[in-house]
Design a protein around this motif. Structure first.
Motif, PDB file in Angstrom:
ATOM      1  N   LEU A 134       0.823  -1.209   0.000  1.00  0.00           N
ATOM      2  CA  LEU A 134       0.000   0.000   0.000  1.00  0.00           C
ATOM      3  C   LEU A 134       0.859   1.262   0.000  1.00  0.00           C
ATOM      4  O   LEU A 134       0.611   2.198  -0.769  1.00  0.00           O
ATOM      5  CB  LEU A 134      -0.927   0.000   1.220  1.00  0.00           C
ATOM      6  CG  LEU A 134      -2.110  -0.966   1.173  1.00  0.00           C
ATOM      7  CD1 LEU A 134      -2.707  -1.144   2.563  1.00  0.00           C
ATOM      8  CD2 LEU A 134      -3.172  -0.467   0.212  1.00  0.00           C
ATOM      9  N   ILE A 135       1.870   1.291   0.863  1.00  0.00           N
ATOM     10  CA  ILE A 135       2.756   2.457   0.950  1.00  0.00           C
ATOM     11  C   ILE A 135       3.533   2.638  -0.358  1.00  0.00           C
ATOM     12  O   ILE A 135       3.683   3.756  -0.866  1.00  0.00           O
ATOM     13  CB  ILE A 135       3.735   2.320   2.134  1.00  0.00           C
ATOM     14  CG1 ILE A 135       2.971   2.319   3.467  1.00  0.00           C
ATOM     15  CG2 ILE A 135       4.779   3.425   2.117  1.00  0.00           C
ATOM     16  CD1 ILE A 135       2.290   3.619   3.803  1.00  0.00           C
ATOM     17  N   GLU A 181      -8.421   3.032   8.387  1.00  0.00           N
ATOM     18  CA  GLU A 181      -8.890   4.411   8.570  1.00  0.00           C
ATOM     19  C   GLU A 181      -7.800   5.332   9.104  1.00  0.00           C
ATOM     20  O   GLU A 181      -7.793   6.517   8.804  1.00  0.00           O
ATOM     21  CB  GLU A 181     -10.079   4.436   9.537  1.00  0.00           C
ATOM     22  CG  GLU A 181     -11.362   3.930   8.931  1.00  0.00           C
ATOM     23  CD  GLU A 181     -12.533   3.946   9.893  1.00  0.00           C
ATOM     24  OE1 GLU A 181     -13.627   3.548   9.479  1.00  0.00           O
ATOM     25  OE2 GLU A 181     -12.345   4.353  11.065  1.00  0.00           O
ATOM     26  N   MET A 182      -6.884   4.792   9.914  1.00  0.00           N
ATOM     27  CA  MET A 182      -5.883   5.650  10.528  1.00  0.00           C
ATOM     28  C   MET A 182      -4.462   5.140  10.381  1.00  0.00           C
ATOM     29  O   MET A 182      -3.523   5.902  10.428  1.00  0.00           O
ATOM     30  CB  MET A 182      -6.192   5.795  12.027  1.00  0.00           C
ATOM     31  CG  MET A 182      -7.466   6.528  12.322  1.00  0.00           C
ATOM     32  SD  MET A 182      -7.902   6.413  14.059  1.00  0.00           S
ATOM     33  CE  MET A 182      -8.410   4.714  14.174  1.00  0.00           C
ATOM     34  N   SER A 183      -4.303   3.848  10.207  1.00  0.00           N
ATOM     35  CA  SER A 183      -2.971   3.266  10.361  1.00  0.00           C
ATOM     36  C   SER A 183      -2.080   3.401   9.136  1.00  0.00           C
ATOM     37  O   SER A 183      -0.874   3.307   9.242  1.00  0.00           O
ATOM     38  CB  SER A 183      -3.095   1.789  10.727  1.00  0.00           C
ATOM     39  OG  SER A 183      -3.830   1.101   9.732  1.00  0.00           O
ATOM     40  N   ILE A 184      -2.659   3.612   7.956  1.00  0.00           N
ATOM     41  CA  ILE A 184      -1.861   3.608   6.735  1.00  0.00           C
ATOM     42  C   ILE A 184      -1.820   5.008   6.140  1.00  0.00           C
ATOM     43  O   ILE A 184      -2.860   5.591   5.826  1.00  0.00           O
ATOM     44  CB  ILE A 184      -2.456   2.629   5.684  1.00  0.00           C
ATOM     45  CG1 ILE A 184      -2.683   1.263   6.305  1.00  0.00           C
ATOM     46  CG2 ILE A 184      -1.534   2.519   4.490  1.00  0.00           C
ATOM     47  CD1 ILE A 184      -1.434   0.552   6.734  1.00  0.00           C
ATOM     48  N   ASN A 185      -0.625   5.537   5.959  1.00  0.00           N
ATOM     49  CA  ASN A 185      -0.462   6.896   5.436  1.00  0.00           C
ATOM     50  C   ASN A 185      -0.424   6.866   3.910  1.00  0.00           C
ATOM     51  O   ASN A 185       0.632   6.923   3.288  1.00  0.00           O
ATOM     52  CB  ASN A 185       0.815   7.519   6.003  1.00  0.00           C
ATOM     53  CG  ASN A 185       0.860   9.018   5.755  1.00  0.00           C
ATOM     54  OD1 ASN A 185      -0.173   9.662   5.550  1.00  0.00           O
ATOM     55  ND2 ASN A 185       2.056   9.571   5.741  1.00  0.00           N
ATOM     56  N   ILE A 186      -1.596   6.760   3.313  1.00  0.00           N
ATOM     57  CA  ILE A 186      -1.715   6.685   1.857  1.00  0.00           C
ATOM     58  C   ILE A 186      -2.698   7.744   1.381  1.00  0.00           C
ATOM     59  O   ILE A 186      -3.407   8.356   2.186  1.00  0.00           O
ATOM     60  CB  ILE A 186      -2.169   5.295   1.384  1.00  0.00           C
ATOM     61  CG1 ILE A 186      -3.516   4.919   2.022  1.00  0.00           C
ATOM     62  CG2 ILE A 186      -1.108   4.238   1.690  1.00  0.00           C
ATOM     63  CD1 ILE A 186      -4.111   3.612   1.515  1.00  0.00           C
ATOM     64  N   GLY A 229      -9.883  11.833   5.123  1.00  0.00           N
ATOM     65  CA  GLY A 229      -8.540  12.389   5.343  1.00  0.00           C
ATOM     66  C   GLY A 229      -7.476  11.775   4.460  1.00  0.00           C
ATOM     67  O   GLY A 229      -6.352  12.278   4.383  1.00  0.00           O
ATOM     68  N   ARG A 230      -7.804  10.692   3.774  1.00  0.00           N
ATOM     69  CA  ARG A 230      -6.865  10.074   2.843  1.00  0.00           C
ATOM     70  C   ARG A 230      -7.102  10.508   1.398  1.00  0.00           C
ATOM     71  O   ARG A 230      -6.511   9.976   0.485  1.00  0.00           O
ATOM     72  CB  ARG A 230      -6.953   8.552   2.956  1.00  0.00           C
ATOM     73  CG  ARG A 230      -5.965   8.048   3.999  1.00  0.00           C
ATOM     74  CD  ARG A 230      -6.541   7.106   5.003  1.00  0.00           C
ATOM     75  NE  ARG A 230      -5.599   6.938   6.095  1.00  0.00           N
ATOM     76  CZ  ARG A 230      -5.538   7.734   7.164  1.00  0.00           C
ATOM     77  NH1 ARG A 230      -6.349   8.742   7.292  1.00  0.00           N
ATOM     78  NH2 ARG A 230      -4.646   7.535   8.112  1.00  0.00           N
ATOM     79  N   LEU A 231      -7.964  11.497   1.209  1.00  0.00           N
ATOM     80  CA  LEU A 231      -8.165  12.074  -0.125  1.00  0.00           C
ATOM     81  C   LEU A 231      -7.205  13.244  -0.323  1.00  0.00           C
ATOM     82  O   LEU A 231      -7.142  14.155   0.516  1.00  0.00           O
ATOM     83  CB  LEU A 231      -9.605  12.562  -0.281  1.00  0.00           C
ATOM     84  CG  LEU A 231     -10.634  11.518  -0.732  1.00  0.00           C
ATOM     85  CD1 LEU A 231     -12.039  12.057  -0.564  1.00  0.00           C
ATOM     86  CD2 LEU A 231     -10.379  11.091  -2.174  1.00  0.00           C
TER      87      LEU A 231
END
Length: 748
Positions: free
Chosen positions: A501-502, A526-531, A551-553
């Motif tokens: 994913l990263i 929802e929170m754990s992956i910075n993508i 927030g991931r948009l």
């Protein structure tokens, strides 16, 4: 002949001196702890610790103990002589001794407290507990004729009487027992630390250094508004901060902690996260900026130390010690799950006393505070009440903290007057809701899903089953290889999934112009992956969760506005079509009842652009008044207080395991009857020790709720088998070959 302390020949005088020296080292390393203890109890912890170290093993001079130890020492000498006496065989030699002491039926710490009955109770209980035997589980060693030392019953009765002081009306006397426990736990925990460190050093083993918190804000950065807010308001005992996703809350928490430590309000930082996945992500992101960061949760051993521990016995010992340091909150920064802090308040293990005491000298950040349901929130309020009594500074952060939560947090005793908010970027439109569409089958969304072929996209499904439906659609209808990520993968596979994913949608991929692909996630993402992606399709969820997803948009590009398509799942049963709200609802008589927050979100959501301020206003309307906690949540929280009151000095009959998140009576979360399913089975089902079994289980298992266990059994996908822990059989669930796969995880 001098009295011995150990069957290796180490004298009692030498060992006592070593423990006293380690105690002095602890005192010198933790001046803040000494000052705070003096301030709260009006007692000198350094002096008490010195007394506990001096007298902790005086019971070893008992004739019965010494006779047995001298015989074991002779066995040790004979073994060395037979095996050449090499120092590197020292541990083997130790393992071949000890039988005489085991058969002597005497506990030296009980003998010690009988000899020292006039010492203050905090010192006396520390000596009694320094090997974990101040416990109802070991009551026979104090009272039975085979074990009993003259005078031991009198001491046990004293501890039992102290233990019962707060059981009645525990909820009303919770703060009183918190104070009392703090006074006793200080000597208890630090004596154990000194004794263990001395013993390991005597055997030539590794012990971690004491290190201190260090954080320097990067010189090439300008402080962002949320970071300025955190740093400027460090004097607040409870700082509530609301800031949009991507505003820089992590650095803000470190700046805040730096102020706490520089101003002598704490000497270490604890960051409590909702899940172990968010803990992992945060620990990785802050590691380079801090002096040392410990990570602790149920799978942290595998993530941090498993591979290193395979290198040698020495490496495994070092890894265990570093892991233990983090577990006991002795690292300058510890990232953990909220469950670890809640669990220590049960005092259902000996080390919980040390963890609670170390917690009292920390500053605590609770991140993503709105993530929890009312069951866990009720537990968190008990934790906050304890932290307030111990004068621990707390910072609570979230992108979606409703105004109504202020009153809830004030109920814990903290005097928070407002939620501080970063409004610097509140008016910029973050995303636009482009469509709201009902559906029952994924195929109904084909026209929408086909848009994912044109650009990188993220799809959020509310359930694992739905996520796999999306995955199957893409496999069947496109050449896209979707990236599926949910909770029912093994730990190693989760790490592999996160990396994919990263690599495809992380910050570097966007900076390099290589971002691509479709990520299909459940709540775990929802929170754990910075993508990031420009297009998102999401099952509807309560607005606070939708804000986290949104927030991931366009996360890495403020000039763009992300496109959000909200889909509402429906289900037809007995010719009746209704919203399928799982997991945002309750099951009553086999029918889903939608949660009020989800229902309001659906009613109020519109086709329009949304800014951070719009989302805050939306959240405040949906959560205008926080619902009262359920009766289950209230009763469970009361049980946490009761467990603390019952176990504050004498451990209970049933001790919890290292990574438990519940006891016989209490739970940290309202997760009912989850069971572990092995996705592969060991060639040799015999394990020498608990840690080896835990390692294998962590690497090769997935937790499932009971209803899915039953379903898997009925479908002949899983069955029961036995593994053996030191020859004791343990029944486990395991999958048939091929049921678990890397692409989809464990799914029936």
């Amino acid at each position: 002949m001098q009295d011995l302390a150990k069957s290796s020949g180490l004298t009692l005088e030498e060992h006592t001196g070593n423990v006293i020296s380690e105690g002095q080292r602890i005192v010198e390393s933790y001046p803040f702890v000494m000052e705070k203890y003096q301030s709260i109890t009006n007692q000198n912890l350094a002096k008490r610790l010195e007394g506990a170290c001096k007298f902790h093993d005086v019971g070893k001079s008992h004739r019965r103990w010494q006779t047995a130890c001298q015989k074991d020492y002779q066995v040790f000498l004979d073994w060395q002589k037979e095996n050449g006496g090499y120092f590197n065989d020292f541990q083997k030699a130790i393992k071949n001794t000890g039988q005489h002491l085991m058969n002597a039926h005497i506990r030296h710490e009980i003998s010690s407290v009988v000899k020292c009955q006039n010492l203050p109770n905090p010192i006396l209980s520390a000596i009694a507990a320094h090997h974990g035997k101040l416990s109802k589980q070991h009551e026979s060693k104090w009272l039975d004729d085979k074990w009993k030392i003259e005078g031991s019953k009198k001491v046990w009765d004293k501890f039992a009487s102290l233990s019962n002081d707060y059981v009645l009306k525990a909820a009303f006397r919770f703060r009183e027992v918190l104070q009392r426990h703090y006074e006793f736990a200080g000597v208890r925990g630090l004596l154990q630390l000194a004794d263990v460190r001395a013993s390991i050093s005597e055997n030539g083993g590794f012990i971690p250094e004491f290190k201190w918190f260090e954080y320097n804000f990067p010189k090439d950065w300008a402080k962002r508004p949320v970071q300025q807010i955190a740093e400027e308001n460090w004097q607040d005992d409870l700082l509530l901060i609301r800031a949009p996703t991507g505003a820089g809350k992590t650095a803000a928490s470190l700046l805040w902690a730096n102020q706490q430590i520089q101003n002598n309000r704490a000497d270490r930082l604890i960051i409590a996260m909702p899940t172990r996945f968010t803990s992992n992500a945060l620990a990785i992101s802050v590691k380079d900026d801090l002096s040392e960061t410990g990570l602790y949760h149920s799978s942290a051993w595998f993530k941090e130390f498993h591979e290193k521990s395979k290198e040698s016995k020495e490496a495994k010992h070092e890894a265990k010690m570093l892991h233990e340091f983090a577990r006991k909150l002795l690292t300058p920064v510890t990232v953990c799950t909220i469950d670890h802090l809640l669990m220590c308040l049960t005092l259902s293990r000996e080390d919980h006393h040390s963890i609670a005491f170390n917690l009292a000298h920390s500053c605590v950040v609770i991140d993503e505070a709105d993530f929890y349901d009312d069951f866990t929130q009720a537990n968190i309020l008990v934790l906050l009440e304890a932290l307030n009594e111990w004068k621990v500074p707390v910072m609570i952060m979230s992108a979606s903290l409703p105004a109504s939560s202020l009153k809830m947090y004030q109920s814990t005793g903290y005097k928070a007057h407002e939620i501080k908010e970063d409004t610097s970027d509140n008016t910029r439109h973050r995303c636009e809701v482009k469509s709201i569409q009902k559906y029952e089958k994924v195929e109904e969304l084909s026209k929408l899903l086909i848009k994912c072929k044109e650009q990188p996209a993220i799809i959020y499904a509310n359930t694992v089953a739905k996520a796999i439906n999306f995955y199957d659609w893409f496999k069947k209808n496109t050449k896209i290889e979707p990236m599926l990520y949910h909770s029912r993968f093994t730990e190693p596979d989760k790490l592999k999934k996160e990396k994919v994913l990263i690599d495809n949608l992380g910050k570097k991929a966007w900076e390099n112009g290589t971002a691509n692909g479709v990520a299909i996630l459940t709540q775990i993402g929802e929170m754990s992956i910075n993508i990031s992606a420009d297009l998102m399709i999401s099952d509807v969820c309560p607005i606070d969760r939708l804000v986290q997803r949104a927030g991931r948009l366009c996360r890495f590009d403020k000039k763009k506005i992300g496109n959000l398509h909200v889909i509402i799942p429906y289900q037809t049963k007995k010719e009746e079509r209704n919203i399928y709200p799982a997991p945002y609802g309750t099951m009553e008589k086999r029918t889903w009842v939608i949660s009020p927050a989800l229902e309001k979100t659906i009613d109020l959501l519109k086709l329009q652009p949304y800014s951070a301020q719009d989302f805050v206003d939306f959240i405040n309307v949906v959560y205008e008044k926080l619902d009262d906690f359920s009766l289950r949540a209230k009763d469970n929280a009361k049980l946490l207080k009761l467990q603390f009151a019952r176990n504050w000095i004498v451990l209970p009959e049933a001790n919890s395991e290292v990574d438990d998140t519940e006891t016989v009576f209490w739970k940290s979360r309202d997760i009912r009857n989850n069971q572990t399913v092995l996705t592969s089975f060991p060639e040799n089902p015999y394990f020498n020790n608990y840690m080896d079994w835990q390692e294998f289980k962590m690497k090769n298992s997935v937790d499932l709720p009971v209803y899915l266990i039953q379903k898997g059994k009925n479908l002949y996908k899983i069955y029961q088998s036995e593994i053996y822990l030191k020859d004791d059989p343990i029944i486990v669930w395991r999958t048939h070959l091929g049921v678990y796969e890397f692409e989809k995880g464990l799914f029936f």
